[in-house]
Design a protein around this motif. Structure first.
Motif, PDB file in Angstrom:
ATOM      1  N   GLU A  61       0.825  -1.214   0.000  1.00  0.00           N
ATOM      2  CA  GLU A  61       0.000   0.000   0.000  1.00  0.00           C
ATOM      3  C   GLU A  61       0.856   1.260   0.000  1.00  0.00           C
ATOM      4  O   GLU A  61       0.499   2.259  -0.632  1.00  0.00           O
ATOM      5  CB  GLU A  61      -0.945  -0.006   1.205  1.00  0.00           C
ATOM      6  CG  GLU A  61      -2.037  -1.064   1.113  1.00  0.00           C
ATOM      7  CD  GLU A  61      -3.212  -0.756   2.022  1.00  0.00           C
ATOM      8  OE1 GLU A  61      -3.076   0.098   2.919  1.00  0.00           O
ATOM      9  OE2 GLU A  61      -4.289  -1.356   1.814  1.00  0.00           O
ATOM     10  N   ALA A  88      -3.366   2.985  -1.215  1.00  0.00           N
ATOM     11  CA  ALA A  88      -4.283   2.299  -0.297  1.00  0.00           C
ATOM     12  C   ALA A  88      -5.211   1.350  -1.045  1.00  0.00           C
ATOM     13  O   ALA A  88      -5.784   1.701  -2.093  1.00  0.00           O
ATOM     14  CB  ALA A  88      -5.097   3.320   0.475  1.00  0.00           C
ATOM     15  N   TYR A 107      -4.532  -1.257  -2.743  1.00  0.00           N
ATOM     16  CA  TYR A 107      -4.025  -1.799  -4.007  1.00  0.00           C
ATOM     17  C   TYR A 107      -3.880  -3.319  -3.937  1.00  0.00           C
ATOM     18  O   TYR A 107      -3.482  -3.863  -2.910  1.00  0.00           O
ATOM     19  CB  TYR A 107      -2.675  -1.166  -4.360  1.00  0.00           C
ATOM     20  CG  TYR A 107      -2.230  -1.462  -5.777  1.00  0.00           C
ATOM     21  CD1 TYR A 107      -2.606  -0.631  -6.820  1.00  0.00           C
ATOM     22  CD2 TYR A 107      -1.448  -2.581  -6.066  1.00  0.00           C
ATOM     23  CE1 TYR A 107      -2.221  -0.899  -8.126  1.00  0.00           C
ATOM     24  CE2 TYR A 107      -1.063  -2.857  -7.372  1.00  0.00           C
ATOM     25  CZ  TYR A 107      -1.444  -2.013  -8.394  1.00  0.00           C
ATOM     26  OH  TYR A 107      -1.070  -2.283  -9.686  1.00  0.00           O
TER      27      TYR A 107
END
Length: 219
Positions: free
Chosen positions: A51, A56, A58
């Motif tokens: 992340e 965030a 991902y």
């Protein structure tokens, strides 16, 4: 004319039988042969570091499955930055792990300016950290940089067949003009393994091995 036709028929049958025998021999795996898998430098990421590097929430994108069940190469890459230099486009392998791990080649140590010990995957004790750079940020790992110890993945049934056990160190015989003996090869036995000897690219090149090669355990 009939004699010529009969003679030609016999010749064609002999050629066909010889070809079929050769094909069967080529397809039949050699007894005791272990397939070789060649690895280049790569990175395993923790969910937290993923992340930080990609943003965030991902999730890794699978590029292709690897030989070991559940593992895959990802489309994503990162830049590995050391005190003396950097290596770009280092492939990430999935899935995510509890801790990030950076597996490099011995020659990379000079370019990056790090001293990476030879370690089995997952053994991070005594390994240095390094900086990873992604599209959304960077991470300074506390540890995880290593040169992978050569090893053989196998099932319990394989271990029984070869007469070895998990954690045992064995020698491998490599055929060919650049062949020889590879010592200190660690056996890794799990219920989710595919039979394969893992060597890094430098080791494989030194021995003239490729992804279609095989090795044998010797006593």
């Amino acid at each position: 004319m009939d004699q010529c036709e009969a003679l030609m028929k016999l010749i064609m049958e002999a050629v066909k039988n010889g070809t079929d025998a050769k094909t069967a021999s080529e397809e039949k795996p050699e007894s005791g042969a272990i397939p070789v898998g060649v690895s280049n430098r790569h990175v395993h990421l923790s969910a937290e570091d993923l992340e930080k590097l990609f943003g965030a929430g991902y999730e890794l994108t699978k590029l292709k499955d690897l030989s070991q069940p559940g593992q895959f190469a990802c489309k994503e890459t990162v830049t590995v930055c050391g005190p003396k230099g950097a290596i770009e486009k280092v492939r990430i392998l999935g899935p995510v792990r509890k801790a990030s791990q950076i597996e490099i080649l011995a020659g990379d140590c000079f370019k990056l300016g790090v001293k990476a010990p030879v370690k089995l995957s997952g053994d991070l004790e005594g390994t240095p950290g390094i900086t990873l750079v992604g599209p959304k940020g960077s991470v300074q790992t506390k540890n995880g940089v290593m040169i992978a110890q050569r090893h053989i993945h196998m099932l319990p049934s394989d271990a029984e067949r070869f007469g070895v056990h998990d954690g045992e160190s064995v020698c491998l015989e490599v055929d060919g003009m650049r062949g020889g003996i590879l010592r200190n090869t660690v056996i890794r036995v799990t219920e989710q393994s595919g039979l394969e000897c893992h060597l890094d690219m430098e080791e494989a090149n030194a021995m003239g091995l490729g992804s279609s090669s095989t090795v044998r355990i010797v006593r």
